[in-house]
Write a protein that holds these residues in place. Structure first.
Motif, short mmCIF file in Angstrom:
data_model
loop_
_atom_site.label_atom_id
_atom_site.label_comp_id
_atom_site.label_asym_id
_atom_site.label_seq_id
_atom_site.Cartn_x
_atom_site.Cartn_y
_atom_site.Cartn_z
N VAL A 288 0.84 -1.21 0.00
CA VAL A 288 0.00 0.00 0.00
C VAL A 288 0.87 1.26 0.00
N ALA A 289 1.64 1.46 1.07
CA ALA A 289 2.45 2.69 1.19
C ALA A 289 3.41 2.55 2.37
N SER A 290 4.34 3.50 2.46
CA SER A 290 5.27 3.54 3.59
C SER A 290 5.58 4.99 3.94
N LEU A 291 6.06 5.18 5.17
CA LEU A 291 6.33 6.53 5.66
C LEU A 291 7.49 6.48 6.64
N ILE A 292 8.41 7.47 6.53
CA ILE A 292 9.51 7.61 7.49
C ILE A 292 9.34 8.94 8.22
N ILE A 293 9.38 8.89 9.55
CA ILE A 293 9.24 10.09 10.39
C ILE A 293 10.49 10.21 11.26
N GLU A 294 11.02 11.43 11.36
CA GLU A 294 12.19 11.68 12.20
C GLU A 294 11.91 12.80 13.19
N TYR A 295 12.57 12.70 14.34
CA TYR A 295 12.46 13.71 15.40
C TYR A 295 13.78 14.46 15.48
N ASP A 296 13.73 15.79 15.29
CA ASP A 296 14.96 16.59 15.29
C ASP A 296 15.22 17.28 16.62
N GLY A 297 14.43 16.92 17.63
CA GLY A 297 14.58 17.54 18.95
C GLY A 297 13.53 18.58 19.23
N MET A 298 12.86 19.06 18.17
CA MET A 298 11.81 20.07 18.35
C MET A 298 10.50 19.68 17.67
N ARG A 299 10.59 18.92 16.58
CA ARG A 299 9.39 18.56 15.84
C ARG A 299 9.57 17.19 15.19
N PHE A 300 8.43 16.62 14.82
CA PHE A 300 8.40 15.33 14.13
C PHE A 300 8.07 15.61 12.67
N SER A 301 8.95 15.18 11.76
CA SER A 301 8.79 15.55 10.35
C SER A 301 8.87 14.33 9.45
N VAL A 302 8.17 14.43 8.32
CA VAL A 302 8.23 13.39 7.29
C VAL A 302 9.55 13.56 6.53
N THR A 303 10.32 12.49 6.46
CA THR A 303 11.56 12.55 5.69
C THR A 303 11.48 11.74 4.40
N ALA A 304 10.49 10.87 4.30
CA ALA A 304 10.28 10.12 3.04
C ALA A 304 8.91 9.46 3.08
N SER A 305 8.28 9.34 1.92
CA SER A 305 7.01 8.62 1.82
C SER A 305 6.92 7.97 0.44
N ALA A 306 6.24 6.85 0.39
CA ALA A 306 6.04 6.15 -0.87
C ALA A 306 4.59 5.68 -0.93
N GLY A 307 3.97 5.80 -2.09
CA GLY A 307 2.56 5.47 -2.20
C GLY A 307 1.70 6.60 -1.68
N SER A 308 0.45 6.32 -1.42
CA SER A 308 -0.49 7.33 -0.95
C SER A 308 -0.55 7.32 0.57
N VAL A 309 -0.01 8.39 1.17
CA VAL A 309 -0.01 8.54 2.62
C VAL A 309 -0.61 9.89 2.97
N PHE A 310 -1.48 9.90 3.98
CA PHE A 310 -2.17 11.14 4.36
C PHE A 310 -2.01 11.40 5.85
N LEU A 311 -1.84 12.67 6.20
CA LEU A 311 -1.82 13.11 7.59
C LEU A 311 -3.08 13.93 7.82
N ASN A 312 -4.01 13.38 8.60
CA ASN A 312 -5.30 14.08 8.80
C ASN A 312 -5.91 14.52 7.47
N ASN A 313 -5.95 13.59 6.52
CA ASN A 313 -6.58 13.79 5.20
C ASN A 313 -5.80 14.70 4.26
N SER A 314 -4.60 15.14 4.65
CA SER A 314 -3.75 15.91 3.75
C SER A 314 -2.59 15.02 3.29
N ILE A 315 -2.24 15.11 2.02
CA ILE A 315 -1.17 14.28 1.48
C ILE A 315 0.13 14.57 2.23
N ALA A 316 0.81 13.50 2.62
CA ALA A 316 2.08 13.65 3.35
C ALA A 316 3.21 13.88 2.36
#
Length: 350
Positions: A288-316
């Protein structure tokens, strides 16, 4: 002599600027208070302005107004205000080092100014001498004698305030309209003054001139670059380019909370933790899809995505910040997978 049949003077009295402070004991509540009145010859409107401003405010970082009384010991009736007694000392220019304590002090000042501005008040005289650190390490903003309501009546014809802390737009010769951004500018000067007793030449001019970022970096050596950048924005010559105090407060809080956040994702019965010890997770929904999330010490951010991935209905997309308590959806239709992303949000304490 009891004041208002309630407040008993202790004999301690101080005067400075426009006001006179009488230390008293509240005989009803059995606590120390101070009574503030104006020195002779000062327009009574100043005490009325302070009374009106403080009556609107409820903030941990602003001195509290308790009561309003009338004095007659100088041969005439005059208004005075009863204020919270704050055990401690006012902040001093050049008294702080570029460390965590310094950042916490700035954060508390920013919290107080945020609350002041939310109440629709402009302080107009922010400087170290009007900020006190109490015995428990809590910052309290004092002296609202120059305060004004934000809005159409926020105008002045005269240069009022403490020159080095006055924003450039206050130095005009005509009637000047101003807003809460003048407090933001004064906060920027205060942030610099607390750790550096030397006034940068551009700020010492009347009106002040723009400070190059490199000069500020040198003057604030040892302070994190992101904080120096925030202070530099506060010192902008253009009021429209200064951040509001809520933005400043959040920026400082983010710095203080670096590496203190934690996130949890449960997928296929497996717990994925993101924190300062585990900064990266990969979430896979096979086929289906995959997602990589990283923590930089202040925020959690998407660093890579493949396929259709959504965050609260918004495309990641790469670089997106993952909001706390959001739903991650893998797949656009058909075989969709839903996963929750939960963040514990720590708070800064004085």
């Amino acid at each position: 002599m009891m004041i208002a049949n309630r407040y008993e003077p202790t004999g301690k009295m101080t005067a400075g600027g426009m006001g006179e402070i009488i230390e008293c004991r509240d005989s009803h509540l059995r606590r120390p208070v101070i009574i503030k009145r104006l020195q002779s010859g000062i327009d009574e409107r100043r005490i009325v302005d302070e009374q009106k401003a403080l009556a609107k405010l409820r903030s941990k970082h602003v001195v509290q107004l308790y009561d309003i009384v009338e004095l007659a010991d100088r041969g005439r009736k005059e208004k005075a205000i009863v204020l919270e007694y704050i055990e401690g000392d006012n902040l001093e220019v050049g008294s702080l080092e570029p460390n965590l304590h310094y950042v916490k002090i700035l954060w508390q000042i920013a919290c107080g100014l945020r609350d002041i501005h939310r109440a629709g008040i402009i302080h107009r005289d922010i400087k170290p001498n009007n900020i006190r650190l109490d015995g428990e390490g809590v910052v309290k903003i004092l002296d609202f004698g120059l305060a004004r309501d934000a809005g159409f009546d926020a105008k002045t014809r005269s240069i009022i305030g403490t020159p080095i802390f006055m924003a450039p737009e206050l130095w005009g010769t005509e009637t000047i309209s101003f807003n809460s951004s003048i407090d933001v500018y004064a906060f920027g000067v205060t942030a610099l003054a607390l750790m550096n007793g030397t006034v940068l030449d551009p700020l010492g001019k009347q009106p002040p001139q723009a400070v190059p970022l490199t000069s500020l970096e040198n003057a604030m050596a040892g302070v994190a670059p992101d904080i120096v950048e925030v202070v530099h924005r506060c010192l902008s010559m253009d009021p429209r380019r200064r951040p509001d105090m809520e933005t400043v407060q959040k920026s400082l809080a983010g710095h203080l909370l670096r590496d203190e956040h934690r996130a949890l994702v449960v997928m296929d019965g497996r717990h994925h933790h993101l924190n300062k010890r585990s900064r990266r997770i990969t979430l896979n929904a096979p086929g289906v899809a995959s997602l990589i999330i990283e923590y930089d010490g202040m925020r959690f951010s998407v660093t890579a995505s493949a396929g259709s991935v959504f965050l609260n209905n918004s495309i990641a997309n790469k670089g997106d910040v993952v909001p706390g308590c959001c739903v991650i959806t893998f797949g656009a239709s058909g075989n969709r997978r839903f996963v929750t992303f939960d963040v514990s949000n720590p708070e800064v304490m004085p």
